[in-house]
Scaffold this motif. Structure first.
Motif, mmCIF file in Angstrom:
data_model
loop_
_atom_site.group_PDB
_atom_site.id
_atom_site.type_symbol
_atom_site.label_atom_id
_atom_site.label_comp_id
_atom_site.label_asym_id
_atom_site.label_seq_id
_atom_site.Cartn_x
_atom_site.Cartn_y
_atom_site.Cartn_z
ATOM 1 N N VAL A 1 59.740 -63.797 -50.167
ATOM 2 C CA VAL A 1 59.460 -62.360 -50.193
ATOM 3 C C VAL A 1 58.989 -61.877 -48.830
ATOM 4 C CG1 VAL A 1 57.810 -60.663 -51.071
ATOM 5 C CG2 VAL A 1 59.059 -62.115 -52.665
ATOM 6 N N GLN A 2 58.066 -62.617 -48.202
ATOM 7 C CA GLN A 2 57.540 -62.147 -46.927
ATOM 8 C C GLN A 2 58.580 -62.282 -45.814
ATOM 9 O OE1 GLN A 2 56.478 -63.761 -43.989
ATOM 10 N NE2 GLN A 2 56.922 -65.861 -44.599
ATOM 11 N N VAL A 3 59.448 -63.301 -45.899
ATOM 12 C CA VAL A 3 60.501 -63.443 -44.886
ATOM 13 C C VAL A 3 61.477 -62.274 -44.952
ATOM 14 C CG1 VAL A 3 62.523 -64.802 -44.216
ATOM 15 C CG2 VAL A 3 60.357 -65.941 -44.672
ATOM 16 N N VAL A 4 61.958 -61.968 -46.158
ATOM 17 C CA VAL A 4 62.931 -60.878 -46.296
ATOM 18 C C VAL A 4 62.292 -59.542 -45.931
ATOM 19 C CG1 VAL A 4 64.396 -59.629 -47.925
ATOM 20 C CG2 VAL A 4 64.287 -62.124 -48.001
ATOM 21 N N SER A 5 61.025 -59.354 -46.317
ATOM 22 C CA SER A 5 60.327 -58.130 -45.926
ATOM 23 C C SER A 5 60.228 -58.025 -44.413
ATOM 24 C CB SER A 5 58.921 -58.107 -46.540
ATOM 25 O OG SER A 5 58.179 -57.004 -46.086
ATOM 26 N N GLY A 6 59.985 -59.172 -43.749
ATOM 27 C CA GLY A 6 59.920 -59.172 -42.287
ATOM 28 C C GLY A 6 61.240 -58.799 -41.651
ATOM 29 N N VAL A 7 62.326 -59.318 -42.197
ATOM 30 C CA VAL A 7 63.652 -59.031 -41.644
ATOM 31 C C VAL A 7 64.022 -57.565 -41.842
ATOM 32 C CG1 VAL A 7 66.118 -59.497 -41.917
ATOM 33 C CG2 VAL A 7 64.488 -61.395 -41.891
ATOM 34 N N LEU A 8 63.751 -57.035 -43.026
ATOM 35 C CA LEU A 8 64.234 -55.694 -43.362
ATOM 36 C C LEU A 8 63.333 -54.572 -42.861
ATOM 37 C CD1 LEU A 8 65.541 -56.231 -47.011
ATOM 38 C CD2 LEU A 8 66.833 -56.255 -44.867
ATOM 39 N N THR A 9 62.017 -54.791 -42.897
ATOM 40 C CA THR A 9 61.101 -53.684 -42.568
ATOM 41 C C THR A 9 59.978 -54.082 -41.626
ATOM 42 O OG1 THR A 9 59.559 -54.063 -44.409
ATOM 43 C CG2 THR A 9 61.539 -52.740 -44.879
ATOM 44 N N GLY A 10 60.042 -55.279 -41.031
ATOM 45 C CA GLY A 10 58.913 -55.725 -40.231
ATOM 46 C C GLY A 10 57.655 -55.898 -41.053
ATOM 47 N N ARG A 11 57.834 -56.189 -42.351
ATOM 48 C CA ARG A 11 56.773 -56.399 -43.344
ATOM 49 C C ARG A 11 56.037 -55.105 -43.704
ATOM 50 N NH1 ARG A 11 56.698 -61.008 -40.252
ATOM 51 N NH2 ARG A 11 57.237 -62.925 -41.377
ATOM 52 N N ALA A 12 56.577 -53.962 -43.354
ATOM 53 C CA ALA A 12 55.935 -52.703 -43.735
ATOM 54 C C ALA A 12 55.908 -52.529 -45.249
ATOM 55 C CB ALA A 12 56.662 -51.530 -43.084
ATOM 56 N N ASP A 13 56.894 -53.110 -45.947
ATOM 57 C CA ASP A 13 56.944 -52.960 -47.405
ATOM 58 C C ASP A 13 56.471 -54.207 -48.133
ATOM 59 O OD1 ASP A 13 59.019 -54.735 -46.976
ATOM 60 O OD2 ASP A 13 60.453 -53.671 -48.260
ATOM 61 N N LEU A 14 55.767 -55.103 -47.448
ATOM 62 C CA LEU A 14 55.425 -56.389 -48.037
ATOM 63 C C LEU A 14 54.561 -56.239 -49.277
ATOM 64 C CD1 LEU A 14 55.441 -59.422 -48.115
ATOM 65 C CD2 LEU A 14 53.649 -59.456 -46.363
ATOM 66 N N VAL A 15 53.611 -55.342 -49.263
ATOM 67 C CA VAL A 15 52.736 -55.182 -50.424
ATOM 68 C C VAL A 15 53.551 -54.790 -51.649
ATOM 69 C CG1 VAL A 15 50.890 -53.780 -51.422
ATOM 70 C CG2 VAL A 15 50.647 -54.683 -49.105
ATOM 71 N N GLN A 16 54.460 -53.854 -51.507
ATOM 72 C CA GLN A 16 55.280 -53.446 -52.644
ATOM 73 C C GLN A 16 56.184 -54.574 -53.115
ATOM 74 O OE1 GLN A 16 54.989 -50.869 -54.546
ATOM 75 N NE2 GLN A 16 56.667 -51.585 -55.856
ATOM 76 N N ARG A 17 56.705 -55.353 -52.184
ATOM 77 C CA ARG A 17 57.553 -56.485 -52.575
ATOM 78 C C ARG A 17 56.729 -57.535 -53.342
ATOM 79 N NH1 ARG A 17 60.328 -53.080 -50.657
ATOM 80 N NH2 ARG A 17 60.180 -52.612 -52.878
ATOM 81 N N LEU A 18 55.464 -57.711 -52.973
ATOM 82 C CA LEU A 18 54.604 -58.637 -53.711
ATOM 83 C C LEU A 18 54.286 -58.101 -55.105
ATOM 84 C CD1 LEU A 18 52.146 -59.820 -50.915
ATOM 85 C CD2 LEU A 18 53.893 -61.189 -52.061
ATOM 86 N N VAL A 19 54.114 -56.792 -55.206
ATOM 87 C CA VAL A 19 53.928 -56.190 -56.531
ATOM 88 C C VAL A 19 55.123 -56.511 -57.420
ATOM 89 C CG1 VAL A 19 53.822 -54.000 -57.801
ATOM 90 C CG2 VAL A 19 52.395 -54.336 -55.769
#
Length: 213
Positions: free
Chosen positions: A164-182
């Protein structure tokens, strides 16, 4: 400042500079010259503290792991219910990866550790072990089903978080990481939680996002 204190401070500054470079370029793309420039040091000064790029990458990984261990130790010894602690740990680790350059670089280097001379497995093993402890606590709390295979669940949750954190990093620079973890926990929790407790616990991912995002 004593010579020893200056050496410790310089070493820490090199690790921070290396984290910035490794975080941006990865292990393969970074060079010792890049790190010298970022740290504002000569090659001689850099090599005095770290004999190779490999040694410096391992030092960044160790620094990241120390941060994660400190968090894990604090949470594992808290008196909160196991399931809440498990989610809190995931969201707080996510915040570290998103906001702290050393944590971010350490995670990236761990995933690229096939390039290093020393296999890096301890961070994964520690995270899975913590998951097992917390799931067992959650079973005793009456929140997680007694028939859950905690080892299998831990071996799923850890790589799920990593992905989850890798894909969030690739797509948004982890800006959406919290929502992806939700979203991740919203899919995982129904397979763990005692049905009678679902109404009480179903909002946990959103609550953790609000507290730790």
């Amino acid at each position: 400042m004593t010579q020893q204190a200056r050496a410790v401070e310089t070493r820490a500054a090199i690790i921070r500079a290396a984290a910035d470079v490794f975080g941006d370029l990865g292990y393969g793309g970074a060079s010792m010259a890049d790190i010298c420039l970022a740290a504002g040091l000569t090659k001689g000064a850099l090599y005095f503290h770290f004999a190779s790029k490999d040694a410096l990458a391992l030092a960044v990984i160790d620094a990241q792991h120390e941060r994660a261990l400190a968090l894990g130790d604090e949470l594992l010894h808290s008196e909160q219910p196991g399931l809440q602690v498990l989610l809190r740990m995931a969201f707080e680790l996510g915040r570290q990866v998103r906001d702290d350059p050393v944590s971010r670089a350490g995670i990236r280097l761990t995933m690229e550790s096939s390039n290093l001379s020393t296999p890096v497995v301890t961070p994964y093993e520690d995270w899975m072990a913590a998951c097992e402890v917390l799931l067992q606590r959650a079973i005793r709390d009456g929140d997680v089903r007694a028939d859950v295979d905690v080892a299998a669940a831990a071996h799923f949750i850890s790589p799920a978080f990593t992905g989850v954190q890798v894909v969030s990093g690739v797509l948004t620079g982890r800006a959406d990481l919290v929502q992806r973890l939700v979203e991740m926990w919203s899919f995982v929790l129904p397979s763990l939680v005692v049905p009678d407790q679902w109404e009480r616990l179903s909002a946990l991912p959103e609550e953790m996002a609000a507290a730790w995002g």
